[in-house]
Design an enzyme around this catalytic site. Structure first.
Site, mmCIF file in Angstrom:
data_model
loop_
_atom_site.group_PDB
_atom_site.id
_atom_site.type_symbol
_atom_site.label_atom_id
_atom_site.label_comp_id
_atom_site.label_asym_id
_atom_site.label_seq_id
_atom_site.Cartn_x
_atom_site.Cartn_y
_atom_site.Cartn_z
ATOM 1 N N CYS A 1 3.280 -2.981 3.973
ATOM 2 C CA CYS A 1 2.417 -1.846 4.314
ATOM 3 C C CYS A 1 3.163 -1.055 5.376
ATOM 4 O O CYS A 1 4.362 -1.277 5.583
ATOM 5 C CB CYS A 1 1.012 -2.280 4.726
ATOM 6 S SG CYS A 1 0.871 -3.209 6.263
ATOM 7 N N HIS B 1 8.399 -30.426 10.965
ATOM 8 C CA HIS B 1 7.917 -29.161 10.407
ATOM 9 C C HIS B 1 6.839 -29.397 9.349
ATOM 10 O O HIS B 1 5.862 -28.649 9.278
ATOM 11 C CB HIS B 1 9.091 -28.350 9.853
ATOM 12 C CG HIS B 1 10.034 -27.879 10.909
ATOM 13 N ND1 HIS B 1 9.593 -27.242 12.049
ATOM 14 C CD2 HIS B 1 11.371 -27.974 11.026
ATOM 15 C CE1 HIS B 1 10.633 -26.962 12.815
ATOM 16 N NE2 HIS B 1 11.722 -27.391 12.230
ATOM 17 N N ASP C 1 0.876 -1.179 0.000
ATOM 18 C CA ASP C 1 0.000 0.000 0.000
ATOM 19 C C ASP C 1 0.909 1.223 0.000
ATOM 20 O O ASP C 1 2.129 1.114 -0.206
ATOM 21 C CB ASP C 1 -0.991 -0.037 1.188
ATOM 22 C CG ASP C 1 -0.321 0.254 2.526
ATOM 23 O OD1 ASP C 1 0.935 0.303 2.581
ATOM 24 O OD2 ASP C 1 -1.038 0.431 3.531
ATOM 25 N N HIS D 1 11.424 -23.445 9.029
ATOM 26 C CA HIS D 1 10.460 -24.150 9.877
ATOM 27 C C HIS D 1 9.025 -24.080 9.353
ATOM 28 O O HIS D 1 8.287 -25.054 9.458
ATOM 29 C CB HIS D 1 10.465 -23.565 11.300
ATOM 30 C CG HIS D 1 11.761 -23.785 12.024
ATOM 31 N ND1 HIS D 1 11.871 -23.640 13.383
ATOM 32 C CD2 HIS D 1 12.998 -24.139 11.579
ATOM 33 C CE1 HIS D 1 13.131 -23.889 13.751
ATOM 34 N NE2 HIS D 1 13.824 -24.184 12.669
ATOM 35 N N THR E 1 3.068 -1.031 8.699
ATOM 36 C CA THR E 1 3.573 -1.893 9.769
ATOM 37 C C THR E 1 3.871 -3.311 9.294
ATOM 38 O O THR E 1 4.558 -4.057 9.992
ATOM 39 C CB THR E 1 2.510 -2.025 10.877
ATOM 40 O OG1 THR E 1 1.314 -2.553 10.274
ATOM 41 C CG2 THR E 1 2.214 -0.686 11.537
HETATM 42 C C1 RB5 Z 1 -1.860 2.927 6.484
HETATM 43 O O1 RB5 Z 1 -1.874 4.157 7.103
HETATM 44 C C2 RB5 Z 1 -1.516 1.839 7.469
HETATM 45 O O2 RB5 Z 1 -2.588 1.613 8.316
HETATM 46 C C3 RB5 Z 1 -1.139 0.574 6.739
HETATM 47 O O3 RB5 Z 1 -0.044 0.827 5.909
HETATM 48 C C4 RB5 Z 1 -0.720 -0.608 7.574
HETATM 49 O O4 RB5 Z 1 0.238 -0.256 8.528
HETATM 50 C C5 RB5 Z 1 -1.824 -1.398 8.162
HETATM 51 O O5 RB5 Z 1 -1.623 -2.395 8.857
#
Ligand code: RB5
Length: 142
Positions: free
Chosen positions: A64, A133, A7, A97, A66
Protein backbone atom coordinates in the site's frame (compact mmCIF):
# COMPACT_ATOMS: atom_id res chain seq x y z
CA UNK A 1 3.27 -19.92 -5.54
CA UNK A 2 3.17 -16.29 -4.42
CA UNK A 3 0.01 -14.28 -3.67
CA UNK A 4 0.40 -10.56 -4.39
CA UNK A 5 -1.93 -7.63 -3.77
CA UNK A 6 -1.99 -3.89 -3.34
CA UNK A 7 -4.23 -0.87 -3.03
CA UNK A 8 -3.88 2.16 -5.32
CA UNK A 9 -0.91 3.43 -3.28
CA UNK A 10 1.01 0.27 -4.12
CA UNK A 11 -0.38 -0.31 -7.60
CA UNK A 12 2.64 0.93 -9.60
CA UNK A 13 5.20 -0.88 -7.47
CA UNK A 14 3.12 -4.06 -7.71
CA UNK A 15 3.37 -3.91 -11.53
CA UNK A 16 7.18 -3.68 -11.24
CA UNK A 17 7.32 -6.55 -8.76
CA UNK A 18 5.11 -8.77 -10.92
CA UNK A 19 7.34 -8.10 -13.97
CA UNK A 20 10.34 -8.98 -11.81
CA UNK A 21 8.76 -12.22 -10.54
CA UNK A 22 7.91 -13.15 -14.13
CA UNK A 23 11.53 -12.53 -15.18
CA UNK A 24 12.67 -14.80 -12.36
CA UNK A 25 10.24 -17.50 -13.49
CA UNK A 26 8.33 -17.39 -10.19
CA UNK A 27 4.61 -18.20 -10.27
CA UNK A 28 2.24 -15.69 -8.69
CA UNK A 29 -1.42 -14.69 -8.58
CA UNK A 30 -2.49 -11.05 -8.51
CA UNK A 31 -5.34 -10.56 -6.02
CA UNK A 32 -5.86 -6.94 -7.11
CA UNK A 33 -6.37 -4.06 -7.13
CA UNK A 34 -6.39 -4.09 -10.91
CA UNK A 35 -6.66 -0.34 -11.58
CA UNK A 36 -4.92 2.71 -10.08
CA UNK A 37 -8.28 4.10 -8.82
CA UNK A 38 -8.62 4.81 -5.11
CA UNK A 39 -9.67 1.71 -3.16
CA UNK A 40 -9.60 0.18 0.35
CA UNK A 41 -6.38 -1.61 1.36
CA UNK A 42 -8.08 -4.03 3.85
CA UNK A 43 -9.83 -5.79 0.94
CA UNK A 44 -6.51 -6.80 -0.64
CA UNK A 45 -4.68 -7.33 2.65
CA UNK A 46 -7.34 -9.82 3.75
CA UNK A 47 -7.53 -11.61 0.39
CA UNK A 48 -3.78 -12.24 0.21
CA UNK A 49 -3.47 -13.10 3.92
CA UNK A 50 -6.33 -15.62 3.68
CA UNK A 51 -4.75 -17.16 0.57
CA UNK A 52 -1.43 -17.62 2.39
CA UNK A 53 -3.08 -18.83 5.61
CA UNK A 54 -4.99 -21.47 3.61
CA UNK A 55 -1.66 -23.05 2.67
CA UNK A 56 -2.33 -22.70 -1.06
CA UNK A 57 0.35 -19.99 -1.39
CA UNK A 58 3.76 -20.20 0.26
CA UNK A 59 4.35 -16.44 0.37
CA UNK A 60 2.45 -13.19 0.03
CA UNK A 61 3.55 -9.73 -1.05
CA UNK A 62 1.36 -6.77 -0.06
CA UNK A 63 1.85 -3.15 -1.00
CA UNK A 64 0.00 0.00 0.00
CA UNK A 65 1.23 3.59 0.19
CA UNK A 66 3.16 3.07 3.41
CA UNK A 67 2.85 -0.71 3.79
CA UNK A 68 1.43 -0.04 7.24
CA UNK A 69 -2.34 -0.40 6.80
CA UNK A 70 -2.04 -3.49 4.64
CA UNK A 71 0.42 -5.21 7.03
CA UNK A 72 -1.78 -4.41 10.06
CA UNK A 73 -4.69 -5.99 8.18
CA UNK A 74 -2.75 -9.11 7.19
CA UNK A 75 -1.47 -9.67 10.71
CA UNK A 76 -5.07 -10.01 11.98
CA UNK A 77 -5.38 -13.33 10.13
CA UNK A 78 -4.26 -16.32 12.27
CA UNK A 79 -1.05 -17.91 11.02
CA UNK A 80 0.08 -14.79 9.20
CA UNK A 81 3.38 -13.10 10.00
CA UNK A 82 3.52 -10.06 7.75
CA UNK A 83 6.72 -8.01 7.91
CA UNK A 84 6.89 -4.43 6.69
CA UNK A 85 10.41 -3.98 5.32
CA UNK A 86 12.26 -0.93 4.06
CA UNK A 87 15.71 -2.56 3.92
CA UNK A 88 17.35 -5.86 2.97
CA UNK A 89 18.73 -6.51 6.48
CA UNK A 90 15.18 -6.62 7.88
CA UNK A 91 13.93 -8.73 4.97
CA UNK A 92 16.65 -11.32 5.63
CA UNK A 93 16.18 -11.27 9.41
CA UNK A 94 12.40 -11.58 9.28
CA UNK A 95 12.66 -14.71 7.15
CA UNK A 96 15.47 -16.26 9.22
CA UNK A 97 14.09 -15.32 12.65
CA UNK A 98 10.33 -14.77 12.30
CA UNK A 99 9.63 -17.13 9.38
CA UNK A 100 7.55 -14.25 7.97
CA UNK A 101 5.16 -15.46 5.29
CA UNK A 102 4.11 -12.06 3.92
CA UNK A 103 6.34 -9.19 2.85
CA UNK A 104 4.72 -5.75 3.09
CA UNK A 105 6.13 -2.77 1.23
CA UNK A 106 5.31 0.92 1.02
CA UNK A 107 4.93 2.00 -2.59
CA UNK A 108 5.38 5.62 -1.54
CA UNK A 109 8.33 4.82 0.71
CA UNK A 110 10.82 2.65 -1.17
CA UNK A 111 12.08 3.09 -4.73
CA UNK A 112 11.69 0.32 -7.29
CA UNK A 113 15.36 -0.76 -7.22
CA UNK A 114 15.44 -1.19 -3.46
CA UNK A 115 12.00 -2.82 -3.39
CA UNK A 116 13.09 -5.50 -5.87
CA UNK A 117 16.22 -6.25 -3.80
CA UNK A 118 14.02 -6.54 -0.70
CA UNK A 119 11.68 -8.93 -2.55
CA UNK A 120 14.61 -11.10 -3.70
CA UNK A 121 16.16 -11.14 -0.22
CA UNK A 122 12.83 -12.09 1.37
CA UNK A 123 12.05 -14.87 -1.12
CA UNK A 124 15.59 -16.30 -1.15
CA UNK A 125 16.23 -16.43 2.61
CA UNK A 126 15.19 -19.66 4.35
CA UNK A 127 13.90 -19.86 7.93
CA UNK A 128 16.79 -20.69 10.26
CA UNK A 129 14.89 -23.55 11.96
CA UNK A 130 16.66 -22.54 15.21
CA UNK A 131 14.92 -23.87 18.32
CA UNK A 132 14.74 -20.42 19.92
CA UNK A 133 13.07 -18.91 16.88
CA UNK A 134 10.59 -21.79 16.60
CA UNK A 135 9.74 -21.27 20.30
CA UNK A 136 9.26 -17.52 19.92
CA UNK A 137 7.09 -17.88 16.81
CA UNK A 138 4.83 -20.40 18.57
CA UNK A 139 4.52 -17.95 21.50
CA UNK A 140 3.03 -15.34 19.10
CA UNK A 141 -0.01 -17.55 18.46
CA UNK A 142 -0.55 -18.67 22.10
C1 RB5 B 1 -4.00 5.39 0.81
O1 RB5 B 1 -4.04 6.75 0.59
C2 RB5 B 1 -3.08 5.06 1.96
O2 RB5 B 1 -3.67 5.44 3.15
C3 RB5 B 1 -2.76 3.59 1.96
O3 RB5 B 1 -2.15 3.25 0.75
C4 RB5 B 1 -1.81 3.10 3.02
O4 RB5 B 1 -0.66 3.88 3.09
C5 RB5 B 1 -2.41 2.87 4.36
O5 RB5 B 1 -1.75 2.45 5.31
Amino acid sequence: MIAIGSDHGGFELKQEIMAHLKKRGLAFRDFGTYTPESCDYPVYGKAVAQAVASGEYSFGILICGTGIGISITANKIPGIRAALCTDCFSAEATRAHNNANILALGGRVVGVGLALKIVDTFLDTPFSEDERHIRRISMIEE
